[in-house]
Scaffold this motif. Sequence first.
Motif, mmCIF file in Angstrom:
data_model
loop_
_atom_site.group_PDB
_atom_site.id
_atom_site.type_symbol
_atom_site.label_atom_id
_atom_site.label_comp_id
_atom_site.label_asym_id
_atom_site.label_seq_id
_atom_site.Cartn_x
_atom_site.Cartn_y
_atom_site.Cartn_z
ATOM 1 N N PHE A 5 0.828 -1.200 0.000
ATOM 2 C CA PHE A 5 0.000 0.000 0.000
ATOM 3 C C PHE A 5 0.859 1.245 0.000
ATOM 4 C CE2 PHE A 5 0.684 -0.791 4.510
ATOM 5 C CZ PHE A 5 0.984 0.456 4.994
ATOM 6 N N VAL A 6 0.266 2.340 -0.482
ATOM 7 C CA VAL A 6 0.835 3.681 -0.395
ATOM 8 C C VAL A 6 -0.267 4.531 0.218
ATOM 9 C CG1 VAL A 6 1.740 5.671 -1.640
ATOM 10 C CG2 VAL A 6 2.279 3.344 -2.427
ATOM 11 N N GLN A 7 0.051 5.192 1.318
ATOM 12 C CA GLN A 7 -0.933 5.991 2.045
ATOM 13 C C GLN A 7 -0.504 7.455 2.000
ATOM 14 O OE1 GLN A 7 -0.856 5.325 6.297
ATOM 15 N NE2 GLN A 7 -3.032 5.715 6.456
ATOM 16 N N HIS A 8 -1.425 8.326 1.608
ATOM 17 C CA HIS A 8 -1.174 9.767 1.572
ATOM 18 C C HIS A 8 -1.997 10.401 2.684
ATOM 19 C CE1 HIS A 8 0.790 9.764 -2.440
ATOM 20 N NE2 HIS A 8 0.094 8.639 -2.553
ATOM 21 N N LYS A 9 -1.321 10.934 3.688
ATOM 22 C CA LYS A 9 -2.030 11.556 4.816
ATOM 23 C C LYS A 9 -1.905 13.070 4.681
ATOM 24 C CE LYS A 9 -2.301 9.925 9.138
ATOM 25 N NZ LYS A 9 -1.810 9.461 10.437
ATOM 26 N N ARG A 10 -3.065 13.713 4.612
ATOM 27 C CA ARG A 10 -3.098 15.167 4.480
ATOM 28 C C ARG A 10 -3.506 15.782 5.815
ATOM 29 N NH1 ARG A 10 -4.299 12.776 -0.131
ATOM 30 N NH2 ARG A 10 -3.543 13.644 -2.081
ATOM 31 N N MET A 11 -2.700 16.750 6.243
ATOM 32 C CA MET A 11 -2.976 17.449 7.492
ATOM 33 C C MET A 11 -2.746 18.941 7.270
ATOM 34 S SD MET A 11 -0.997 14.786 10.017
ATOM 35 C CE MET A 11 -1.504 15.560 11.527
ATOM 36 N N LYS A 12 -3.548 19.762 7.911
ATOM 37 C CA LYS A 12 -3.435 21.207 7.727
ATOM 38 C C LYS A 12 -2.062 21.742 8.127
ATOM 39 C CE LYS A 12 -8.320 22.211 8.117
ATOM 40 N NZ LYS A 12 -9.376 22.952 8.795
ATOM 41 N N ILE A 13 -1.409 21.095 9.099
ATOM 42 C CA ILE A 13 -0.114 21.602 9.558
ATOM 43 C C ILE A 13 1.050 21.205 8.639
ATOM 44 C CG2 ILE A 13 -0.829 21.678 11.965
ATOM 45 C CD1 ILE A 13 0.805 19.095 12.395
ATOM 46 N N LEU A 14 0.791 20.345 7.646
ATOM 47 C CA LEU A 14 1.838 19.919 6.716
ATOM 48 C C LEU A 14 1.663 20.617 5.368
ATOM 49 C CD1 LEU A 14 1.856 16.071 7.387
ATOM 50 C CD2 LEU A 14 3.397 17.793 8.346
ATOM 51 N N ALA A 15 2.756 21.078 4.808
ATOM 52 C CA ALA A 15 2.707 21.751 3.510
ATOM 53 C C ALA A 15 2.347 20.776 2.389
ATOM 54 C CB ALA A 15 4.053 22.406 3.214
ATOM 55 N N ARG A 16 2.750 19.521 2.530
ATOM 56 C CA ARG A 16 2.422 18.493 1.537
ATOM 57 C C ARG A 16 2.088 17.192 2.264
ATOM 58 N NH1 ARG A 16 8.587 18.852 -0.268
ATOM 59 N NH2 ARG A 16 9.346 17.995 1.646
ATOM 60 N N PRO A 17 1.433 16.285 1.574
ATOM 61 C CA PRO A 17 1.010 15.041 2.238
ATOM 62 C C PRO A 17 2.189 14.228 2.759
ATOM 63 C CG PRO A 17 -0.037 15.269 0.086
ATOM 64 C CD PRO A 17 1.006 16.340 0.186
ATOM 65 N N LEU A 18 1.958 13.530 3.847
ATOM 66 C CA LEU A 18 2.918 12.570 4.370
ATOM 67 C C LEU A 18 2.658 11.254 3.650
ATOM 68 C CD1 LEU A 18 5.059 11.670 6.442
ATOM 69 C CD2 LEU A 18 3.168 11.156 7.989
ATOM 70 N N VAL A 19 3.651 10.739 2.955
ATOM 71 C CA VAL A 19 3.489 9.518 2.176
ATOM 72 C C VAL A 19 4.146 8.360 2.915
ATOM 73 C CG1 VAL A 19 3.943 8.369 -0.024
ATOM 74 C CG2 VAL A 19 3.442 10.830 0.027
ATOM 75 N N SER A 20 3.346 7.332 3.185
ATOM 76 C CA SER A 20 3.839 6.125 3.846
ATOM 77 C C SER A 20 3.649 4.954 2.905
ATOM 78 C CB SER A 20 3.057 5.863 5.137
ATOM 79 O OG SER A 20 3.177 6.942 6.020
ATOM 80 N N LYS A 21 4.586 4.008 2.950
ATOM 81 C CA LYS A 21 4.511 2.807 2.116
ATOM 82 C C LYS A 21 4.699 1.590 2.996
ATOM 83 C CE LYS A 21 6.378 5.169 -1.897
ATOM 84 N NZ LYS A 21 7.407 5.201 -2.919
ATOM 85 N N GLY A 22 4.057 0.508 2.605
ATOM 86 C CA GLY A 22 4.210 -0.690 3.394
ATOM 87 C C GLY A 22 3.462 -1.878 2.845
ATOM 88 N N ARG A 23 3.132 -2.791 3.768
ATOM 89 C CA ARG A 23 2.512 -4.056 3.405
ATOM 90 C C ARG A 23 1.440 -4.401 4.426
ATOM 91 N NH1 ARG A 23 4.431 -9.893 4.031
ATOM 92 N NH2 ARG A 23 5.494 -9.083 5.841
ATOM 93 N N PHE A 24 0.338 -4.907 3.936
ATOM 94 C CA PHE A 24 -0.789 -5.317 4.768
ATOM 95 C C PHE A 24 -1.006 -6.813 4.558
ATOM 96 C CE2 PHE A 24 -5.320 -6.344 4.843
ATOM 97 C CZ PHE A 24 -5.662 -5.938 6.116
ATOM 98 N N VAL A 25 -1.156 -7.560 5.664
ATOM 99 C CA VAL A 25 -1.409 -8.999 5.576
ATOM 100 C C VAL A 25 -2.615 -9.323 6.444
ATOM 101 C CG1 VAL A 25 -0.474 -11.314 5.953
ATOM 102 C CG2 VAL A 25 1.066 -9.451 5.286
ATOM 103 N N PHE A 26 -3.585 -10.020 5.874
ATOM 104 C CA PHE A 26 -4.775 -10.451 6.608
ATOM 105 C C PHE A 26 -4.852 -11.966 6.531
ATOM 106 C CE2 PHE A 26 -9.276 -11.744 6.431
ATOM 107 C CZ PHE A 26 -9.678 -11.327 7.693
ATOM 108 N N ARG A 27 -4.964 -12.610 7.681
ATOM 109 C CA ARG A 27 -5.143 -14.062 7.734
ATOM 110 C C ARG A 27 -6.419 -14.342 8.511
ATOM 111 N NH1 ARG A 27 -0.834 -17.211 10.798
ATOM 112 N NH2 ARG A 27 0.450 -15.839 9.563
ATOM 113 N N ALA A 28 -7.387 -14.963 7.843
ATOM 114 C CA ALA A 28 -8.664 -15.273 8.484
ATOM 115 C C ALA A 28 -8.447 -16.243 9.643
ATOM 116 C CB ALA A 28 -9.619 -15.876 7.459
ATOM 117 N N PRO A 29 -9.169 -16.135 10.723
ATOM 118 C CA PRO A 29 -10.307 -15.227 10.845
ATOM 119 C C PRO A 29 -9.957 -13.878 11.455
ATOM 120 C CG PRO A 29 -10.337 -16.744 12.684
ATOM 121 C CD PRO A 29 -9.151 -17.115 11.816
ATOM 122 N N ASP A 30 -8.838 -13.740 12.174
ATOM 123 C CA ASP A 30 -8.649 -12.487 12.914
ATOM 124 C C ASP A 30 -7.201 -12.063 13.111
ATOM 125 O OD1 ASP A 30 -7.872 -14.419 14.693
ATOM 126 O OD2 ASP A 30 -9.328 -13.929 16.236
#
Length: 102
Positions: A5-30
Amino acid sequence: VQARFVQHKRMKILARPLVSKGRFVFRAPDSIRWEYQQPIASVMLMDRGQLSRHVKRQGSWQPDAAERVEAMAYMQASERLAELGAKGGLARVLEHLVAQCA
Protein backbone atom coordinates in the motif's frame (compact mmCIF):
# COMPACT_ATOMS: atom_id res chain seq x y z
CA VAL A 1 -4.01 -12.38 1.76
CA GLN A 2 -1.48 -9.61 1.42
CA ALA A 3 -0.99 -6.39 -0.49
CA ARG A 4 1.39 -3.47 -0.70
CA PHE A 5 0.00 0.00 0.00
CA VAL A 6 0.84 3.68 -0.39
CA GLN A 7 -0.93 5.99 2.04
CA HIS A 8 -1.17 9.77 1.57
CA LYS A 9 -2.03 11.56 4.82
CA ARG A 10 -3.10 15.17 4.48
CA MET A 11 -2.98 17.45 7.49
CA LYS A 12 -3.44 21.21 7.73
CA ILE A 13 -0.11 21.60 9.56
CA LEU A 14 1.84 19.92 6.72
CA ALA A 15 2.71 21.75 3.51
CA ARG A 16 2.42 18.49 1.54
CA PRO A 17 1.01 15.04 2.24
CA LEU A 18 2.92 12.57 4.37
CA VAL A 19 3.49 9.52 2.18
CA SER A 20 3.84 6.13 3.85
CA LYS A 21 4.51 2.81 2.12
CA GLY A 22 4.21 -0.69 3.39
CA ARG A 23 2.51 -4.06 3.40
CA PHE A 24 -0.79 -5.32 4.77
CA VAL A 25 -1.41 -9.00 5.58
CA PHE A 26 -4.78 -10.45 6.61
CA ARG A 27 -5.14 -14.06 7.73
CA ALA A 28 -8.66 -15.27 8.48
CA PRO A 29 -10.31 -15.23 10.84
CA ASP A 30 -8.65 -12.49 12.91
CA SER A 31 -4.93 -11.95 12.29
CA ILE A 32 -3.62 -8.71 10.78
CA ARG A 33 -0.12 -7.39 10.16
CA TRP A 34 0.02 -3.73 9.12
CA GLU A 35 3.66 -2.96 8.33
CA TYR A 36 4.97 0.49 7.42
CA GLN A 37 8.29 0.33 5.60
CA GLN A 38 8.64 4.07 4.89
CA PRO A 39 9.16 6.72 6.18
CA ILE A 40 9.56 4.99 9.57
CA ALA A 41 9.62 1.21 9.87
CA SER A 42 6.82 0.13 12.21
CA VAL A 43 4.43 -2.79 12.50
CA MET A 44 1.05 -3.28 14.14
CA LEU A 45 0.08 -6.88 14.85
CA MET A 46 -3.30 -8.23 15.87
CA ASP A 47 -3.76 -11.91 16.59
CA ARG A 48 -6.73 -13.43 18.45
CA GLY A 49 -7.69 -10.05 19.90
CA GLN A 50 -4.19 -9.22 21.15
CA LEU A 51 -2.65 -6.04 19.79
CA SER A 52 0.97 -4.93 19.70
CA ARG A 53 2.91 -2.21 17.88
CA HIS A 54 6.67 -2.08 17.33
CA VAL A 55 9.12 0.34 15.73
CA LYS A 56 12.43 -0.62 14.13
CA ARG A 57 15.28 1.16 15.94
CA GLN A 58 18.95 0.47 15.34
CA GLY A 59 18.15 -2.67 13.37
CA SER A 60 15.80 -4.36 15.86
CA TRP A 61 12.06 -4.27 16.55
CA GLN A 62 11.18 -2.55 19.83
CA PRO A 63 7.80 -1.94 21.50
CA ASP A 64 6.45 1.49 20.59
CA ALA A 65 6.05 3.87 23.54
CA ALA A 66 2.94 5.37 21.88
CA GLU A 67 1.34 1.93 21.69
CA ARG A 68 -1.02 2.52 24.61
CA VAL A 69 -2.24 5.84 23.22
CA GLU A 70 -3.05 4.43 19.78
CA ALA A 71 -4.08 0.91 20.79
CA MET A 72 -7.81 1.60 20.88
CA ALA A 73 -7.89 3.12 17.39
CA TYR A 74 -5.87 0.24 15.96
CA MET A 75 -8.07 -2.30 17.72
CA GLN A 76 -11.24 -0.73 16.36
CA ALA A 77 -9.84 -0.60 12.82
CA SER A 78 -8.56 -4.17 13.06
CA GLU A 79 -11.85 -5.49 14.37
CA ARG A 80 -13.68 -3.79 11.52
CA LEU A 81 -11.33 -5.34 8.93
CA ALA A 82 -11.70 -8.79 10.49
CA GLU A 83 -15.50 -8.37 10.49
CA LEU A 84 -15.50 -7.35 6.83
CA GLY A 85 -13.26 -10.30 5.94
CA ALA A 86 -15.56 -12.73 7.70
CA LYS A 87 -18.66 -11.33 6.00
CA GLY A 88 -17.44 -10.76 2.47
CA GLY A 89 -13.88 -11.93 2.09
CA LEU A 90 -11.00 -10.03 0.59
CA ALA A 91 -13.14 -7.90 -1.72
CA ARG A 92 -14.95 -6.28 1.24
CA VAL A 93 -11.67 -5.66 3.11
CA LEU A 94 -10.07 -4.03 0.07
CA GLU A 95 -13.14 -1.89 -0.63
CA HIS A 96 -12.99 -0.60 2.94
CA LEU A 97 -9.25 0.12 2.79
CA VAL A 98 -9.53 1.99 -0.50
CA ALA A 99 -12.42 4.09 0.85
CA GLN A 100 -10.49 4.93 4.02
CA CYS A 101 -7.34 5.93 2.15
CA ALA A 102 -9.13 8.06 -0.43
